[in-house]
Design an enzyme around this catalytic site. Structure first.
Site, mmCIF file in Angstrom:
data_model
loop_
_atom_site.group_PDB
_atom_site.id
_atom_site.type_symbol
_atom_site.label_atom_id
_atom_site.label_comp_id
_atom_site.label_asym_id
_atom_site.label_seq_id
_atom_site.Cartn_x
_atom_site.Cartn_y
_atom_site.Cartn_z
ATOM 1 C CG ASN A 98 2.017 1.881 -10.797
ATOM 2 O OD1 ASN A 98 2.161 1.212 -11.813
ATOM 3 N ND2 ASN A 98 0.891 1.831 -10.104
ATOM 4 C CG ASP A 99 2.273 -1.035 -7.648
ATOM 5 O OD1 ASP A 99 2.361 0.184 -7.426
ATOM 6 O OD2 ASP A 99 1.286 -1.709 -7.339
#
Length: 500
Positions: A45-46
């Site tokens: 993700n991030d």
């Protein structure tokens, strides 16, 4: 190497080997992107720690190295010389100490006189309690590949009274004159906040105060803050905010603010607020400053509530293409694809002065592809008040599958619709888009198998989206659904795939 460092390196090696071993079977999945950063396998993700270091671009990212769904997060790592060809590197940091035992969460990276230093959030779950503890830590590397955690971690163990114990994460660090500054995402009483610190050495931090906070309409928790000096003596503040209702995440906002920063008081004053991306799949943007003086942004091109279609093939997640940020005369920000991506182009086609008439399909002939770049300019100044044009991407032969980009001149709204994009992955998102001078609408579209990124009116707005059509659905059409519209020019290239 002490015992703690040895333990960390063993965990890093184990995490790295897991993703590498699964990569061969994962890389054959059709929905793998051709020129976007993805995990070798499992979950990402991030983006974290975007930095230009010793002549190369480094991007880190939150990563589950053993599973698509569960586990403790590590920092994945890739690097590139040109922002296009990315090389997978070993996992940078993994949970190994009391201050990060349940995950190494988001943060940033800086070049500290040749030492690549990561500043990240350590996540700790307390047994029998719902609230987790979050602490800020550092790790460093002399070669940009092998990282060692600081023996004095955590460098910030507790949030100030202005923040929340449960929401105290994602440190972004930069240097101003001879002092390091940090902003950390947080919340208090249902209002998103960004907390600011200063340090001389990245190890001892002093709290300054609340740099910025929500006015009540910008989400309850501010995550992944980024603050940096920008053009014309301004500063820009980025935040991804969570909208929470009845304890559940129901939405998010990706905002940028242009204004001024008082370093002594730690106060940011906003003069312009805009949306970093108005698409269905975008979050956790972070930026870097490179040797050409460019401010480059990359975001996570997915969302917490996404159904994770590709997880069936043991991977999930993608980052956006890198985007250059430029200040506009009215105080807003323009986002444009880095020109390095043009090296992927091949097979150029151009269409000029095409009249699109209501209900008439196929005006551009037989065009198809699943990795395409399209730059199209439409003229609506002399069009009917309610004229509307559509671009259909990834259309099947029977037209039962397609992804639609439409623009309505009456409402001045662009809509991305994926209700027929495949795999029951549905939804639409609209953006307000006033025409440029002369009633022009310009769209720069970059499509990569399972994603569509739309740069509108020279990057005034951007819309990032994931799609999952059948591999055979590759048709493209441009037409008017209402009235008559002039297509002034359309340039199209097929794009080479360089990732797997």
């Amino acid at each position: 190497m002490n015992e703690h460092d040895m333990q960390h390196q063993l965990l890093v090696q184990k995490a790295t080997a897991s993703a590498e071993q699964a990569h061969e079977s994962v890389s054959g999945d059709y929905y793998r992107q051709g020129f976007h950063i993805m995990p070798q396998a499992y979950f990402m993700n991030d983006p974290n720690g975007l930095v230009y270091y010793k002549g190369e671009y480094h991007a880190f990212f939150q990563h589950l190295p053993f599973s698509v769904h569960d586990g403790e997060k590590v920092w994945g790592h890739v690097k590139s010389k040109d922002l296009v060809h990315w090389e997978y590197l070993p996992v940078a940091i993994a949970p190994s100490q009391f201050y990060d035992r349940n995950g190494c969460y988001s943060g940033s990276a800086v070049d500290d006189d040749g030492m690549l230093t990561l500043i990240y959030t350590g996540y700790i779950e307390r047994e029998g309690e719902r609230t987790a503890i979050q602490m800020q830590n550092i790790a460093f590397s002399e070669d940009g590949i092998v990282f060692h955690k600081y023996d004095g971690n955590p460098v910030i163990s507790d949030p100030p009274e202005d923040g929340s114990l449960a929401d105290f994460r994602d440190p972004k660090v930069w240097k101003h004159e001879d002092t390091w500054y940090m902003v950390v995402g947080s919340s208090k009483y249902g209002y998103g906040k960004t907390l600011m610190y200063r340090s001389r050495d990245l190890r001892q931090w002093d709290y300054i105060g609340v740099a910025a906070e929500s006015d009540g309409s910008m989400g309850q928790v501010w995550e992944c803050p980024d603050m940096f000096p920008f053009e014309q003596n301004t500063h820009v503040f980025l935040t991804s905010s969570l909208i929470i209702e009845n304890g559940a995440i129901t939405g998010g906002k990706n905002l940028y603010m242009v204004g001024s920063l008082n370093y002594e008081q730690g106060k940011f004053t906003s003069e312009y607020v805009g949306e970093t991306d108005c698409g269905c799949d975008f979050y956790a943007a972070q930026t870097l400053h490179d040797d050409q003086g460019r401010r480059i942004l990359i975001g996570w091109m997915d969302w917490h509530a996404a159904p994770r279609i590709e997880a069936a093939n043991n991977w999930f997640g993608s980052l956006t293409i890198p985007r250059i940020m430029t200040l506009l005369p009215d105080g807003g920000v323009q986002f444009t694809p880095v020109p390095e991506l043009q090296q992927l182009r091949e097979g150029h086609q151009r269409f000029k002065d095409v009249t699109l008439r209501e209900g008439v399909r196929g005006a551009l002939g037989d065009i198809s592809g699943d990795c395409l770049e399209i730059i199209a300019e439409f003229e609506l100044e002399d069009a009917e008040p309610a004229a509307e044009f559509l671009i259909a991407l990834r259309r099947s032969e029977l037209h039962d599958q397609e992804t639609i980009i439409s623009y309505n001149s009456e409402t001045e709204t662009l809509t991305f619709n994926r209700d027929k994009s495949g795999n029951d992955f549905k939804g639409s998102k609209s953006c307000s888009l006033p025409p440029m001078s002369g009633g022009r609408i310009k769209l720069h579209i970059i499509m990569d198998r399972s994603s569509v990124e739309i740069f509108m009116n020279d990057g005034r707005l951007v819309s990032s989206n994931r799609i999952y059509p059948h591999p055979d659905s590759q048709g493209l059409d441009v037409y008017a659904s209402k009235g008559t519209v002039k297509l002034r020019q359309l340039d199209l290239w097929k794009l080479k795939r360089v990732m797997r």
